[in-house]
Design an enzyme around this catalytic site. Structure first.
Site, short mmCIF file in Angstrom:
data_model
loop_
_atom_site.label_atom_id
_atom_site.label_comp_id
_atom_site.label_asym_id
_atom_site.label_seq_id
_atom_site.Cartn_x
_atom_site.Cartn_y
_atom_site.Cartn_z
N HIS A 24 0.80 -1.23 0.00
CA HIS A 24 0.00 0.00 0.00
C HIS A 24 0.84 1.29 0.00
CE1 HIS A 24 0.38 0.30 4.36
NE2 HIS A 24 -0.57 -0.55 4.65
N GLU A 80 -6.58 -5.68 9.95
CA GLU A 80 -6.11 -5.36 8.59
C GLU A 80 -5.92 -6.63 7.76
OE1 GLU A 80 -2.81 -2.61 8.45
OE2 GLU A 80 -3.27 -2.09 6.36
N HIS A 145 -1.58 -0.24 15.26
CA HIS A 145 -1.83 1.02 14.62
C HIS A 145 -3.27 1.15 14.12
CE1 HIS A 145 -1.42 -0.28 10.17
NE2 HIS A 145 -1.41 -1.39 10.87
N ASP A 164 1.41 -6.01 14.38
CA ASP A 164 2.31 -5.27 13.50
C ASP A 164 3.51 -4.67 14.23
OD1 ASP A 164 1.23 -5.48 10.89
OD2 ASP A 164 -0.36 -4.08 11.41
N TYR A 191 10.05 0.36 8.92
CA TYR A 191 8.68 -0.01 9.29
C TYR A 191 8.15 0.99 10.32
CZ TYR A 191 4.76 -3.11 10.13
OH TYR A 191 3.49 -3.63 10.20
N HIS A 224 5.15 -9.52 10.84
CA HIS A 224 5.97 -9.37 9.62
C HIS A 224 7.45 -9.53 9.98
CE1 HIS A 224 2.62 -7.68 7.30
NE2 HIS A 224 2.40 -6.82 8.27
#
Ligand code: FEO
Length: 395
Positions: A24, A80, A145, A164, A191, A224
């Site tokens: 994104h 998400e 987030h 995240d 990140y 991640h």
């Protein structure tokens, strides 16, 4: 190769997305991973899932350990789609009536993403779920987030599943941070700079809360990248980045039409370098905005240059300013420069943008009509030196 047993009865069953290069709008030069975790105890729990396109791959990973139908509960730390996109498919294999555990806000958000009527079980901060020999508890991390974000903590093993937070967009066969070494830190920094920077005040509060709760971590498992066997290192880095401590460093972010603004940028860089400042000239259209933002994170000065185009600023510069504004960097010195042909509005516009971001502005920006000659370039170098001195004074 997944799955990987990361602790006794705890498996990473996620997938590696080797080919993604644009997440994104964030440049993922090395790809990324979508980590998901299976805990096998008297009860078996799956923590998070993966992007929809990878659902089958994750199921194959789980099937190497147990039959997915034996999973007793699924936990969603965050709605998400890179972590919940495959929930409908996974739940259909796990059992549609099995509990889907999430925060209260998670229940609202998931039900706005999926038409399926899952068996939601909302949990709050401090709630506990016994798996038999081990216990899960939850830490609410609203707006870190997303509004629904939470962490799951495996108490006896002291493992934090952090969604995240503490993640990196990094694809590799290395499972843990120590296998990559220091080379993982720029990915973690990028990140943070691009996903979490605007929530820096909340991160500081969270670090404070976790300290007061006396929680210890043997391992931090983000959704991640690599898992942190050395949690102290990444927690310390997050504390530093959240405080927005800057180095004696400047970033010159600019674009150019016929090289005049470029020449100005190079001369300003010379001035900063002469003052001993670590200077990074970054031409938009040459660097991705997420890489530039990573350099902004620990820079003391952000210097923006744009030619005047149609009484305004260059589109690439406007794009970057919009992006940076949203991430709310703080404690920066700001300065603007640019060349122009006849009307020359760009510097004034840039200064207003940077002032609106609460940057501490150099008293006046630098603009030059048409092509800078030696005298003009000397002025640019002097401008760079002045900024360099301001950086050193602020330090
Ligand atoms: Fe990795 Fe907020 O999703």
């Amino acid at each position: 190769m997944k799955p990987v047993e990361i602790a006794k009865g705890v498996y990473d069953v996620g997938v590696i997305d080797w080919n993604i290069r644009d997440f994104h709008g964030y440049s993922t030069h090395l790809g990324t991973s979508y980590n998901a975790f299976l805990i096998v105890d008297e009860k078996t729990v799956l923590i998070d899932t993966v992007k929809k396109d990878f659902a089958d791959q994750m199921l194959r990973n789980i099937s190497q350990i147990i039959d997915p139908a034996q999973i007793d509960m699924v936990i969603s730390n965050h709605t998400e789609m890179d972590h919940s996109g495959s929930l409908p498919y996974i739940m259909s294999r796990v059992g549609a009536d099995k509990p889907l555990c999430c925060s209260k806000m998670g229940e609202k958000n998931l039900s706005r993403h999926f038409s399926e009527k899952f068996n939601y079980q909302a949990v709050s901060e401090g709630d506990e779920i016994s798996l038999g020999s081990r216990t899960l508890t939850f830490i609410e991390t609203r707006m870190l987030h997303w509004p629904d974000s939470m962490f799951t903590y495996l108490k006896e093993d002291k493992i934090l599943f952090s969604s995240d937070a503490f993640g990196q967009h990094y694809a590799g066969h290395e499972e843990f941070d120590d296998a990559v070494g220091e080379a993982i830190m720029p990915h973690a920094k990028k990140y943070f700079a691009n996903i979490l920077l605007l929530y820096a005040p909340l991160i500081l509060k969270l670090v404070d809360k976790v300290t007061k709760l006396g929680l210890e971590f043997s391992m931090i498992c983000p959704d991640h990248g690599v898992l942190w066997k050395n949690p102290g290192k990444i927690i310390e880095a997050y504390a530093k980045w959240s405080q927005q401590e800057a180095e004696q460093k400047a970033v010159i972010i600019y674009d150019t039409m016929w090289s005049s603004t470029h020449k100005m940028a190079m001369a300003i860089a010379d001035g900063l370098h002469a003052e001993g400042i670590d200077v990074h000239p970054m031409k938009l259209r040459g660097f991705d905005r997420s890489d530039i933002m990573t350099e902004v994170l620990d820079a003391k000065a952000v210097i923006i240059g744009s030619p005047t185009l149609n009484n305004g600023i260059f589109p690439s510069v406007a794009d970057f300013l919009t992006y940076m504004k949203g991430l709310k960097p703080q404690n920066k010195i700001g300065a603007a420069f640019g060349s122009y042909g006849w009307s020359g509005e760009s510097v004034k516009i840039l200064e207003k943008e940077l002032s609106d971001m609460k940057f501490q502005m150099m008293e006046s920006g630098l603009k030059h009509q048409y092509v800078p000659d030696e005298t003009a370039l000397e002025k640019c170098t002097a401008f760079g030196k002045k900024i360099g001195q301001a950086i050193k004074e602020k330090a």
